[in-house]
Design an enzyme around this catalytic site. Structure first.
Site, PDB file in Angstrom:
ATOM      1  N   GLY A  28      15.490  18.744 -32.935  1.00  0.00           N
ATOM      2  CA  GLY A  28      15.056  18.265 -31.502  1.00  0.00           C
ATOM      3  C   GLY A  28      13.650  17.862 -31.261  1.00  0.00           C
ATOM      4  N   VAL A  30      10.172  17.941 -28.667  1.00  0.00           N
ATOM      5  CA  VAL A  30       9.127  18.636 -27.741  1.00  0.00           C
ATOM      6  C   VAL A  30       8.497  17.963 -27.020  1.00  0.00           C
ATOM      7  CG1 VAL A  30       7.576  20.532 -27.341  1.00  0.00           C
ATOM      8  CG2 VAL A  30       9.350  20.678 -29.224  1.00  0.00           C
ATOM      9  N   ASP A 143      11.763  30.361 -41.340  1.00  0.00           N
ATOM     10  CA  ASP A 143      10.909  28.789 -41.317  1.00  0.00           C
ATOM     11  C   ASP A 143       9.660  29.141 -41.174  1.00  0.00           C
ATOM     12  OD1 ASP A 143      11.251  26.411 -41.961  1.00  0.00           O
ATOM     13  OD2 ASP A 143      11.746  25.667 -39.884  1.00  0.00           O
TER      14      ASP A 143
END
Length: 363
Positions: A28, A30, A143
């Site tokens: 995605g 931001v 992650d």
């Protein structure tokens, strides 16, 4: 959880204009936005692929994990609210951290961060991971990497992006993870031992943190195809095998002589974190305690400790070469605020090196 009108988020970002884009990844994007009440926020949307599939799993997971963590934690990014577009795709509203990522700070900044600042950043990241691992059940981020560590307005580091985070099936010492949780992470930071769901462990995060620690020390990227070896872990091991430990340090910022023991101490922590055997890696609580020693003025590290930490690293290297069956090395460093306590009192800077012992015994 506050529910924002999607129209307000469109207005805040000028309809998610490219001029407001501050970050983009495989899952995605931001955007920086200004809400109607004047608050500056970060607005996280899913990738076009996930939107077409109407797959909200990553953002749902991020909301669930962040909502379950202590609200007062200063080392984790905060979620402010959520929203949904007309197709029911989820959108997250997060706190805005204005000073970019650790990756940019290390690799794009014209001025390299000073050694004390690097240690401070390392401690802040370790404390963030500690919050996750000490939760019951433990949360594994999966992650941890330089681009997922962001800086607030006063340059304090915060751990972000919990889309891949997951919970342990039992207590934090368990090696048994969720059978539906496939291994995931970023190449270069991903624990090579994490090859199947049942290998899920808090030690996976410890390995990734060790890679970040090597990156902080060296300002060398986790993966660099122009370097031989390309991975930072193998490159670091090669330098250590050649007895060039201080060559790991960022060449733009040569360490002063009195800083060498502190840097070698941090190198030793990083090497323990990236051990190929997970059971040899320290817990995150041990890492926090060991790193906090370095927050005290470097003068607290006597010059003779350079040889001490070099000796530890040398013995670790020798263990790898000849095996643990014939050669066993025990190293214990215990710090206490006073003789009656094992707690480290950083605020008063009253650290006592209570015991330093390095034994090498042949069997």
């Amino acid at each position: 959880m506050h529910e924002f009108a999607y129209e307000e988020l469109e207005e805040a970002t000028q309809n998610f204009s490219a001029t407001h884009l501050i970050g983009k990844g495989s899952h995605g994007s931001v955007y920086k936005g200004v809400l109607r009440d004047g608050r500056i926020v970060a607005i996280k949307t899913q990738s076009l692929g996930l939107q077409k599939l109407q797959d909200n799993s990553k953002l749902d997971n991020e909301v669930r994990i962040l909502s379950s963590l202590p609200k007062a934690s200063k080392c984790l990014i905060n979620i402010i609210g959520i929203s949904h577009d007309s197709f029911s795709n989820k959108v997250l509203v997060m706190e805005y951290l204005p000073n970019g990522t650790l990756h940019d700070f290390l690799h794009l900044s014209p001025t390299p961060p000073a050694w004390p600042k690097r240690i401070e950043i390392a401690v802040q990241i370790a404390r963030a991971v500690q919050v996750l691992h000490e939760r019951k059940p433990s949360v594994i981020h999966r992650d941890i990497k330089a681009s997922n560590i962001l800086f607030d307005e006063i340059w304090d580091a915060k751990l972000a992006d919990f889309g891949l985070a997951t919970e342990m099936a039992s207590d934090s010492s368990s090696q048994r993870g969720d059978s539906t949780c496939r291994p995931a992470g970023t190449i270069g930071y991903l624990d090579p031992c994490y090859t199947s769901p049942h290998k899920l462990s808090v030690k996976n995060d410890v390995f990734s943190f060790g890679v970040v620690l090597l990156e902080i020390i060296s300002c060398s990227k986790a993966i660099d195809v122009n370097r031989v070896p390309a991975t930072i872990v193998h490159w670091a091991m090669l330098l250590i095998d050649e007895n060039r430990i201080l060559d790991l340090c960022d060449k733009r910022l040569a360490p002063a002589r009195h800083m060498e023991p502190m840097i070698l101490h941090v190198v030793n922590i990083a090497l323990r974190c990236v051990s190929p055997k997970p059971y040899n890696r320290p817990t995150i609580s041990e890492i926090v305690t060991d790193l906090q020693i370095c927050l005290v003025e470097p003068t607290r590290f006597p010059i003779w400790m350079t040889s001490f930490f070099r000796g530890i690293i040398f013995l670790q290297k020798k263990r790898r070469k000849i095996g643990t069956k014939r050669y066993k090395t025990t190293t214990t460093i215990v710090c206490a605020a006073h003789e009656a306590s094992k707690q480290v009192d950083i605020s008063s800077k009253k650290l006592l090196l209570r015991e330093i012992l390095a034994d090498a015994t042949l069997r």
